[in-house]
Design a protein around this motif. Structure first.
Motif, PDB file in Angstrom:
ATOM      1  N   ALA A  37      -2.970 -36.964  28.223  1.00 49.48           N
ATOM      2  CA  ALA A  37      -3.289 -35.539  28.170  1.00 49.48           C
ATOM      3  C   ALA A  37      -4.762 -35.303  28.483  1.00 49.48           C
ATOM      4  O   ALA A  37      -5.118 -34.355  29.191  1.00 49.48           O
ATOM      5  CB  ALA A  37      -2.940 -34.966  26.801  1.00 49.48           C
ATOM      6  N   ARG A  38      -5.619 -36.167  27.965  1.00 45.31           N
ATOM      7  CA  ARG A  38      -7.049 -36.026  28.239  1.00 45.31           C
ATOM      8  C   ARG A  38      -7.342 -36.192  29.729  1.00 45.31           C
ATOM      9  O   ARG A  38      -8.109 -35.428  30.310  1.00 45.31           O
ATOM     10  CB  ARG A  38      -7.837 -37.057  27.426  1.00 45.31           C
ATOM     11  CG  ARG A  38      -7.954 -36.723  25.950  1.00 45.31           C
ATOM     12  CD  ARG A  38      -8.798 -37.757  25.227  1.00 45.31           C
ATOM     13  NE  ARG A  38      -9.169 -37.314  23.892  1.00 45.31           N
ATOM     14  CZ  ARG A  38     -10.061 -37.921  23.115  1.00 45.31           C
ATOM     15  NH1 ARG A  38     -10.657 -39.038  23.543  1.00 45.31           N
ATOM     16  NH2 ARG A  38     -10.365 -37.434  21.922  1.00 45.31           N
ATOM     17  N   SER A  39      -6.734 -37.186  30.322  1.00 47.31           N
ATOM     18  CA  SER A  39      -6.938 -37.431  31.743  1.00 47.31           C
ATOM     19  C   SER A  39      -6.497 -36.231  32.577  1.00 47.31           C
ATOM     20  O   SER A  39      -7.221 -35.773  33.473  1.00 47.31           O
ATOM     21  CB  SER A  39      -6.165 -38.685  32.163  1.00 47.31           C
ATOM     22  OG  SER A  39      -6.245 -38.896  33.549  1.00 47.31           O
ATOM     23  N   GLY A  40      -5.313 -35.699  32.289  1.00 48.79           N
ATOM     24  CA  GLY A  40      -4.813 -34.554  33.034  1.00 48.79           C
ATOM     25  C   GLY A  40      -5.677 -33.327  32.859  1.00 48.79           C
ATOM     26  O   GLY A  40      -5.987 -32.612  33.827  1.00 48.79           O
ATOM     27  N   ASP A  41      -6.104 -33.071  31.625  1.00 48.59           N
ATOM     28  CA  ASP A  41      -6.959 -31.913  31.368  1.00 48.59           C
ATOM     29  C   ASP A  41      -8.285 -32.031  32.106  1.00 48.59           C
ATOM     30  O   ASP A  41      -8.772 -31.064  32.701  1.00 48.59           O
ATOM     31  CB  ASP A  41      -7.229 -31.774  29.868  1.00 48.59           C
ATOM     32  CG  ASP A  41      -6.088 -31.109  29.121  1.00 48.59           C
ATOM     33  OD1 ASP A  41      -4.995 -30.948  29.705  1.00 48.59           O
ATOM     34  OD2 ASP A  41      -6.277 -30.756  27.936  1.00 48.59           O
ATOM     35  N   LEU A  42      -8.888 -33.221  32.061  1.00 45.54           N
ATOM     36  CA  LEU A  42     -10.187 -33.371  32.711  1.00 45.54           C
ATOM     37  C   LEU A  42     -10.065 -33.198  34.223  1.00 45.54           C
ATOM     38  O   LEU A  42     -10.950 -32.624  34.865  1.00 45.54           O
ATOM     39  CB  LEU A  42     -10.802 -34.728  32.369  1.00 45.54           C
ATOM     40  CG  LEU A  42     -12.222 -34.976  32.899  1.00 45.54           C
ATOM     41  CD1 LEU A  42     -13.168 -33.845  32.520  1.00 45.54           C
ATOM     42  CD2 LEU A  42     -12.757 -36.312  32.395  1.00 45.54           C
ATOM     43  N   GLY A  43      -8.967 -33.662  34.796  1.00 47.80           N
ATOM     44  CA  GLY A  43      -8.753 -33.427  36.213  1.00 47.80           C
ATOM     45  C   GLY A  43      -8.704 -31.949  36.543  1.00 47.80           C
ATOM     46  O   GLY A  43      -9.327 -31.483  37.506  1.00 47.80           O
ATOM     47  N   GLU A  44      -7.987 -31.185  35.728  1.00 45.22           N
ATOM     48  CA  GLU A  44      -7.887 -29.744  35.955  1.00 45.22           C
ATOM     49  C   GLU A  44      -9.234 -29.059  35.760  1.00 45.22           C
ATOM     50  O   GLU A  44      -9.599 -28.146  36.514  1.00 45.22           O
ATOM     51  CB  GLU A  44      -6.840 -29.149  35.016  1.00 45.22           C
ATOM     52  CG  GLU A  44      -6.527 -27.693  35.282  1.00 45.22           C
ATOM     53  CD  GLU A  44      -5.325 -27.190  34.506  1.00 45.22           C
ATOM     54  OE1 GLU A  44      -5.367 -26.051  34.014  1.00 45.22           O
ATOM     55  OE2 GLU A  44      -4.337 -27.949  34.392  1.00 45.22           O
ATOM     56  N   ILE A  45      -9.987 -29.493  34.763  1.00 44.27           N
ATOM     57  CA  ILE A  45     -11.309 -28.910  34.507  1.00 44.27           C
ATOM     58  C   ILE A  45     -12.244 -29.164  35.686  1.00 44.27           C
ATOM     59  O   ILE A  45     -12.916 -28.243  36.185  1.00 44.27           O
ATOM     60  CB  ILE A  45     -11.905 -29.494  33.213  1.00 44.27           C
ATOM     61  CG1 ILE A  45     -11.144 -28.966  31.998  1.00 44.27           C
ATOM     62  CG2 ILE A  45     -13.392 -29.165  33.098  1.00 44.27           C
ATOM     63  CD1 ILE A  45     -11.452 -29.711  30.702  1.00 44.27           C
ATOM     64  N   LEU A  46     -12.297 -30.405  36.151  1.00 45.64           N
ATOM     65  CA  LEU A  46     -13.194 -30.736  37.255  1.00 45.64           C
ATOM     66  C   LEU A  46     -12.772 -30.033  38.536  1.00 45.64           C
ATOM     67  O   LEU A  46     -13.626 -29.602  39.331  1.00 45.64           O
ATOM     68  CB  LEU A  46     -13.234 -32.249  37.447  1.00 45.64           C
ATOM     69  CG  LEU A  46     -13.988 -33.016  36.360  1.00 45.64           C
ATOM     70  CD1 LEU A  46     -13.761 -34.513  36.508  1.00 45.64           C
ATOM     71  CD2 LEU A  46     -15.488 -32.697  36.406  1.00 45.64           C
ATOM     72  N   ALA A  47     -11.472 -29.896  38.749  1.00 44.03           N
ATOM     73  CA  ALA A  47     -11.000 -29.157  39.916  1.00 44.03           C
ATOM     74  C   ALA A  47     -11.483 -27.710  39.871  1.00 44.03           C
ATOM     75  O   ALA A  47     -11.982 -27.166  40.872  1.00 44.03           O
ATOM     76  CB  ALA A  47      -9.476 -29.201  39.984  1.00 44.03           C
ATOM     77  N   THR A  48     -11.347 -27.079  38.727  1.00 42.57           N
ATOM     78  CA  THR A  48     -11.780 -25.693  38.572  1.00 42.57           C
ATOM     79  C   THR A  48     -13.272 -25.554  38.803  1.00 42.57           C
ATOM     80  O   THR A  48     -13.735 -24.634  39.507  1.00 42.57           O
ATOM     81  CB  THR A  48     -11.417 -25.189  37.165  1.00 42.57           C
ATOM     82  OG1 THR A  48      -9.996 -25.221  37.007  1.00 42.57           O
ATOM     83  CG2 THR A  48     -11.910 -23.771  36.943  1.00 42.57           C
ATOM     84  N   GLU A  49     -14.050 -26.462  38.221  1.00 45.68           N
ATOM     85  CA  GLU A  49     -15.503 -26.398  38.394  1.00 45.68           C
ATOM     86  C   GLU A  49     -15.886 -26.610  39.854  1.00 45.68           C
ATOM     87  O   GLU A  49     -16.819 -25.978  40.365  1.00 45.68           O
ATOM     88  CB  GLU A  49     -16.180 -27.440  37.505  1.00 45.68           C
ATOM     89  CG  GLU A  49     -15.990 -27.210  36.010  1.00 45.68           C
ATOM     90  CD  GLU A  49     -16.617 -25.912  35.524  1.00 45.68           C
ATOM     91  OE1 GLU A  49     -17.729 -25.571  35.993  1.00 45.68           O
ATOM     92  OE2 GLU A  49     -15.989 -25.231  34.683  1.00 45.68           O
ATOM     93  N   LEU A  50     -15.173 -27.484  40.550  1.00 49.60           N
ATOM     94  CA  LEU A  50     -15.460 -27.722  41.962  1.00 49.60           C
ATOM     95  C   LEU A  50     -15.107 -26.503  42.805  1.00 49.60           C
ATOM     96  O   LEU A  50     -15.853 -26.126  43.713  1.00 49.60           O
ATOM     97  CB  LEU A  50     -14.680 -28.939  42.459  1.00 49.60           C
ATOM     98  CG  LEU A  50     -14.994 -29.366  43.898  1.00 49.60           C
ATOM     99  CD1 LEU A  50     -16.372 -30.002  43.987  1.00 49.60           C
ATOM    100  CD2 LEU A  50     -13.932 -30.326  44.427  1.00 49.60           C
TER     101      LEU A  50
END
Length: 259
Positions: free
Chosen positions: A77-90
């Motif tokens: 869950a942490r891995s998936g969330d961080l991917g989504e967060i970094l995508a949004t920030e990018l």
């Protein structure tokens, strides 16, 4: 965005309306951006001003306990969330789109993945007409063909349009806002669900990947094989110690500190 500019080397390959972005960490840069990234991550789970009010009312330890209650604990869950967060920030740092709703604030279980499109960006053309970005994110220690195929299938579903349930989720959250601009945008997005007025070339796609390995050949092939009827972004952010990075960042997020 200052975060990625300070953190990563950026390599871009273009082909008509398609872009392949490969980001790699600069040596020693992670330490410089860790606090900024942690703050950005917190903002995806709760409003920063609300966290600050918790600190004022209850102190750092109690405020941290409230924040930890919404943070995922499992590695997946942490891995998936961080991917989504970094995508949004990018998206917000490197494109003309904004992502108006932070979806992770609305999870009904901190270990649960939200359904629907992973992120939706909103922009406007020179004539102030709506333009959308449909996004999928994947986070893996080792990115492989199966995961890439799954993401591309998700991007192509509903004829490449943002799914109605995902659009309505964004629209309804905006309509609940007290801000008139948010309400107007929410109305426009809600109208799109009913009218499907946007042409395919006004719905861009982004496939974002966070992985321990660099962009594999399967990802490059995916980029090469996409159509040119819309703008496509295919992104790989390589973090070699992927699992350790994810764990360390969530530990940093949970520590509000008193400095």
């Amino acid at each position: 965005m200052a975060l990625f500019d300070a953190w990563c080397n950026f390599d871009e390959t273009k082909d008509k309306r398609k872009r392949l972005w490969r980001l790699t960490e600069r040596e020693g840069a992670r330490e410089d951006i860790q606090a900024e990234l942690a703050d950005a991550m917190r903002s995806h789970y709760d409003r920063l001003e609300r966290i600050a009010k918790d600190v004022d009312r209850l102190g750092y330890a109690a405020a941290a306990k409230i924040l930890k209650a919404v943070l995922p604990q499992g590695a997946k869950a942490r891995s998936g969330d961080l991917g989504e967060i970094l995508a949004t920030e990018l998206v917000e740092g490197k494109t003309r789109f904004t992502v108006p709703i932070r979806r992770l604030r609305y999870k009904d279980g901190r270990e649960m993945a939200l359904r629907g499109d992973d992120f939706i960006g909103v922009g406007f053309d020179d004539d102030d007409r709506l333009w959308l970005l449909k996004g999928e994110s994947k986070s893996r220690q080792r990115l492989g063909k199966t995961t890439i195929t799954e993401a591309r299938t998700a991007l192509n579903r509903h004829h490449g349009r943002c799914t109605p349930d995902s659009l309505l989720f964004v629209a309804n959250r905006l309509l609940e806002s007290d801000d008139a601009g948010d309400q107007e945008l929410g109305r426009s997005i809600r109208d799109e669900v009913g009218l499907e007025a946007l042409r395919p070339n006004r719905i861009d796609h982004m496939f974002f990947t966070l992985s321990g390995n660099g962009a594999p050949q399967a990802l490059i092939d995916d980029w090469s094989g996409t159509s040119t009827d819309r703008n496509h972004y295919v992104v790989n952010l390589q973090v070699e110690d992927h699992g350790e990075f994810v764990e360390a960042m969530f530990d940093e997020v949970a520590q509000l500190g008193d400095d």
